[in-house]
Scaffold this active site. Structure first.
Site, PDB file in Angstrom:
ATOM      1  N   HIS A  98       0.748   3.849  -1.398  1.00 11.23           N
ATOM      2  CA  HIS A  98       0.875   4.016  -2.839  1.00 11.23           C
ATOM      3  C   HIS A  98       1.741   5.254  -3.087  1.00 11.23           C
ATOM      4  O   HIS A  98       1.262   6.385  -3.005  1.00 11.23           O
ATOM      5  CB  HIS A  98      -0.505   4.208  -3.489  1.00 11.23           C
ATOM      6  N   HIS A 108       2.178  -3.200   1.479  1.00 12.60           N
ATOM      7  CA  HIS A 108       0.996  -3.537   2.268  1.00 12.60           C
ATOM      8  C   HIS A 108       1.432  -4.428   3.425  1.00 12.60           C
ATOM      9  O   HIS A 108       2.329  -5.265   3.280  1.00 12.60           O
ATOM     10  CB  HIS A 108      -0.025  -4.289   1.404  1.00 12.60           C
ATOM     11  N   ASN A 110      -0.459  -6.330   7.139  1.00  9.50           N
ATOM     12  CA  ASN A 110      -1.646  -6.538   7.960  1.00  9.50           C
ATOM     13  C   ASN A 110      -1.279  -7.486   9.090  1.00  9.50           C
ATOM     14  O   ASN A 110      -0.646  -8.517   8.861  1.00  9.50           O
ATOM     15  CB  ASN A 110      -2.779  -7.125   7.116  1.00  9.50           C
ATOM     16  N   GLY A 261     -17.876  -2.712   8.832  1.00 11.30           N
ATOM     17  CA  GLY A 261     -16.770  -1.840   9.192  1.00 11.30           C
ATOM     18  C   GLY A 261     -16.913  -0.471   8.546  1.00 11.30           C
ATOM     19  O   GLY A 261     -17.853  -0.195   7.794  1.00 11.30           O
TER      20      GLY A 261
END
Length: 303
Positions: A98, A108, A110, A261
């Site tokens: 950001h 982003h 992944n 997590g």
């Protein structure tokens, strides 16, 4: 390469983490990442790299995890119920940036490998991931450049791969309750194993490498653009959409929370500060309205 070479995937993801951290520290110029290694009580752990309050990077998380468990959480087995009850291991790298400047887009990415195992049966494995861009103020050249790299990552693997995974990203990074895209997309894929492990791993590396090559030039050319309080206010408002998506729809967030997590690592994807405003609409003909009209509707950026 063995059929499922977990160590090679782990080595690549950790290398990618280090490379992206270095890029962001270079672009920020003043702030460095805080690095935490952590253990998960139920098995596995990870390495979280976090940066906050830099002149360029307001918040970023570049997070590696490798976790184990006795049962896949619902977020991972919902669309493949036959995997419920299997032992699993999952390793991945999740990144979020950001920027402080409203003209520099959020990004982003992944990349992940899942392995579901059951005694007496061959393991079931698959890769998933992708990358996407979320501009606050859109620039045509940035969007085209981003999708050129997405296309280049996919091109060696078939002429239809980019169009398929680009469409999947447009559908995935979407807020149904707003009838609005989160950003301009990129790539999204899941359950990837049809090419065999080695070829699928080659694809993962292409996606990761092209993500780095795509984002750094965009951040570099936008990070010093002059802006005022009006642009900053709109940025904070649009960040609210990011929060909505991540907390309601994002599979990675749900998997992390459902699998016990590390909460701090999972929620570093959320921006700060954020503004929520009741029933706000952009002024007709404004730069803010152009984001909704020209950039957020799904389109082909490469024509």
């Amino acid at each position: 390469m063995s059929e499922i070479d977990v160590q090679s995937v782990k080595d690549y993801l950790l290398s990618l983490q280090n490379r992206f951290v270095s890029i962001l520290e270079q672009e920020d110029g003043e702030t460095t990442f805080q690095t935490d290694t952590w253990d998960r009580p139920l098995g596995g752990g990870g390495k979280t790299c976090a940066m906050e309050n830099g002149p360029v990077v307001e918040r970023s998380g570049v997070n590696f995890s490798h976790v184990f468990g006795d049962n896949l959480p619902p977020s991972a087995s919902a669309h493949r119920p036959e995997l419920a009850g299997r032992h699993f291991q999952a390793l991945g790298l999740s990144t979020i940036v950001h920027p402080r400047n409203p003209y520099a887009p959020t990004c982003h990415a992944n990349l992940r490998l899942f392995i579901a195992e059951k005694d007496g049966e061959a393991p079931i494995w698959w890769f998933g991931g992708g990358f996407d861009l979320t501009p606050i103020y859109g620039f045509e050249e940035d969007c085209v450049f981003w999708h050129e790299h997405a296309h280049a990552a996919c091109a060696p693997f078939g002429k239809d791969v980019y169009s398929e995974y680009k469409k999947w990203a447009d559908q995935y990074f979407y807020l149904p309750h707003r009838q609005e895209a989160r950003g301009i997309g990129g790539l999204f894929f899941d359950d990837l194993n049809a090419w065999g492990f080695e070829r699928c791993f080659d694809f993962i590396r292409e996606v990761g490498d092209h993500f780095l090559a795509a984002y750094q030039p965009i951040l570099n050319r936008r990070k010093n653009t002059p802006y005022g309080e009006h642009q900053r206010d709109f940025q904070c408002y649009r960040r609210g959409r990011y929060v909505e998506f991540n907390l309601v729809y994002d599979r990675g967030t749900l998997f992390g929370l459902q699998s016990a997590g590390r909460t701090e690592s999972i929620l570093i994807s959320l921006p700060t500060p954020v503004h929520f405003r009741y029933n706000w609409k952009p002024e007709a003909g404004s730069e803010e309205a152009r984001l909704y009209e020209h950039f957020l509707p799904a389109r082909d950026w490469l024509v």
